[in-house]
Design a protein around this motif. Structure first.
Motif, PDB file in Angstrom:
ATOM      1  N   LYS A   1       4.318  -5.899 -31.875  1.00 20.60           N
ATOM      2  CA  LYS A   1       5.317  -6.960 -32.025  1.00 20.60           C
ATOM      3  C   LYS A   1       6.562  -6.692 -31.161  1.00 20.60           C
ATOM      4  N   SER A   2       7.104  -5.487 -31.274  1.00 16.45           N
ATOM      5  CA  SER A   2       8.304  -5.165 -30.489  1.00 16.45           C
ATOM      6  C   SER A   2       8.000  -5.201 -28.991  1.00 16.45           C
ATOM      7  N   THR A   3       6.847  -4.696 -28.632  1.00 20.55           N
ATOM      8  CA  THR A   3       6.459  -4.698 -27.216  1.00 20.55           C
ATOM      9  C   THR A   3       6.421  -6.131 -26.684  1.00 20.55           C
TER      10      THR A   3
ATOM     11  N   PHE B   1      14.611 -11.735 -32.728  1.00 18.68           N
ATOM     12  CA  PHE B   1      15.030 -10.848 -33.819  1.00 18.68           C
ATOM     13  C   PHE B   1      13.912  -9.851 -34.095  1.00 18.68           C
ATOM     14  N   ASP B   2      14.206  -8.567 -33.932  1.00 18.99           N
ATOM     15  CA  ASP B   2      13.176  -7.550 -34.174  1.00 18.99           C
ATOM     16  C   ASP B   2      13.492  -6.813 -35.483  1.00 18.99           C
ATOM     17  N   GLU B   3      12.876  -7.258 -36.552  1.00 27.76           N
ATOM     18  CA  GLU B   3      13.094  -6.687 -37.885  1.00 27.76           C
ATOM     19  C   GLU B   3      14.584  -6.511 -38.197  1.00 27.76           C
ATOM     20  N   PRO B   4      15.330  -7.616 -38.138  1.00 22.49           N
ATOM     21  CA  PRO B   4      16.795  -7.512 -38.249  1.00 22.49           C
ATOM     22  C   PRO B   4      17.290  -7.028 -39.609  1.00 22.49           C
TER      23      PRO B   4
HETATM   24 MG    MG Z   1       8.544  -2.981 -33.920  1.00 27.11          MG
END
Ligand code: MG
Ligand code: ADP
Length: 250
Positions: free
Chosen positions: A40-42, A170-173
């Motif tokens: 996901k982050s990638t 938004f990455d796991e905000p």
């Molecule tokens: Mg991640």
């Protein structure tokens, strides 16, 4: 606003994204969920030009990420061109990464002044308005260390908005926040959604996804396992992997 066709990304010999197909429409709140390590982050980093993709095609607002197309030829963008495109995308991370030696308002006005060469007076006025929008008008003079995690994350959102992005990632905000602080950050995100901001949100907050999300994609092992409206996917998951994941986070 975002279109991904068969996007692949490897680190060395390890393929982390194995052909991602998806489309995010303007003003949509697009939720990306999946277990840790699923990519996901990638994927967000690829959208935001922080990683180069190894295959497939990726567009943001009709323009190819990392390349310019002329006729049927592709030209790689220069660093300066990439920097210009990145200005249009706001990103909020799990860790708020505020500048510790700057007050809240200084954090928000930094990029408009340094990157966009806005006057300090104008940047400050806009930044104060943004802090008000995230409910922190009274904290403009506070340093990050004087703010709670939820307040710091709201400053981080205001800071991203200061560049007037057309897309927010938004990455796991809320993952790093104490449970009682999660709601105030989700409320700010809900407000942004209501104003029509296009948002891609990686989150484990399924209540938020169901209530605010327009689309939801479940990723695992670098592929999209299933997608649909949040209601469809959360209430009636079609795949065993989705069911197993949801049973852990719901
Ligand atoms: Mg991640
Ligand atoms: P998620 O955000 O879904 O937890 P990530 O995109 O962070 O997943 O990571 C996906 C996989 O890619 C993981 O196996 C991770 O170890 C690997 N990975 C991420 N970044 C790098 C990197 N810079 N170098 C090597 N491997 C990486």
């Amino acid at each position: 606003m975002v279109k991904s066709e068969g996007v692949r990304k490897s680190y060395g010999l390890v393929e982390v994204l194995k052909g991602i197909d998806l489309e995010v429409k303007q003003s949509e709140v697009f939720c990306l969920v999946g277990p840790s390590g699923s990519g996901k982050s990638t994927f967000l980093r690829c959208i935001n030009h922080l990683e180069k993709i190894n295959g497939g095609r990726l567009w943001v607002d009709g323009e190819m990420v990392g390349y310019r197309q002329r006729g049927d030829k592709l030209y790689e963008l220069k660093d300066r061109e990439v920097a210009l495109k990145r200005r249009d995308i706001g990103m909020v991370f799990q860790r708020f990464n505020l500048f510790p030696h700057m007050t809240a308002v200084e954090n928000v006005m930094e990029a408009p002044v340094q990157v966009k060469r806005e006057s300090r007076a104008e940047a400050k006025e806009r930044s104060m308005a943004l802090l008000e929008r995230v409910g922190l008008a009274d904290k403009s003079g506070s340093f990050p260390s004087q703010l709670s995690g939820g307040q710091q994350q709201r400053v981080a959102i205001a800071r991203a908005l200061a560049m007037k992005p057309k897309l927010m990632l938004f990455d796991e905000p809320t993952s790093a926040l104490d449970p009682e602080l999660v709601g105030e950050v989700l409320d700010v995100m809900r407000g942004l959604a209501e104003e029509g901001m296009t948002m891609i949100v990686v989150t484990h907050e399924m209540g938020f996804a169901r209530e605010v999300g327009d689309a939801l994609v479940f990723m695992d092992g670098g592929v999209v396992v299933e997608s649909g409206t949040p209601r469809e996917v959360l209430s009636n998951p079609q795949h065993e992997r989705t069911r197993a994941f949801l049973s852990k986070v719901l």
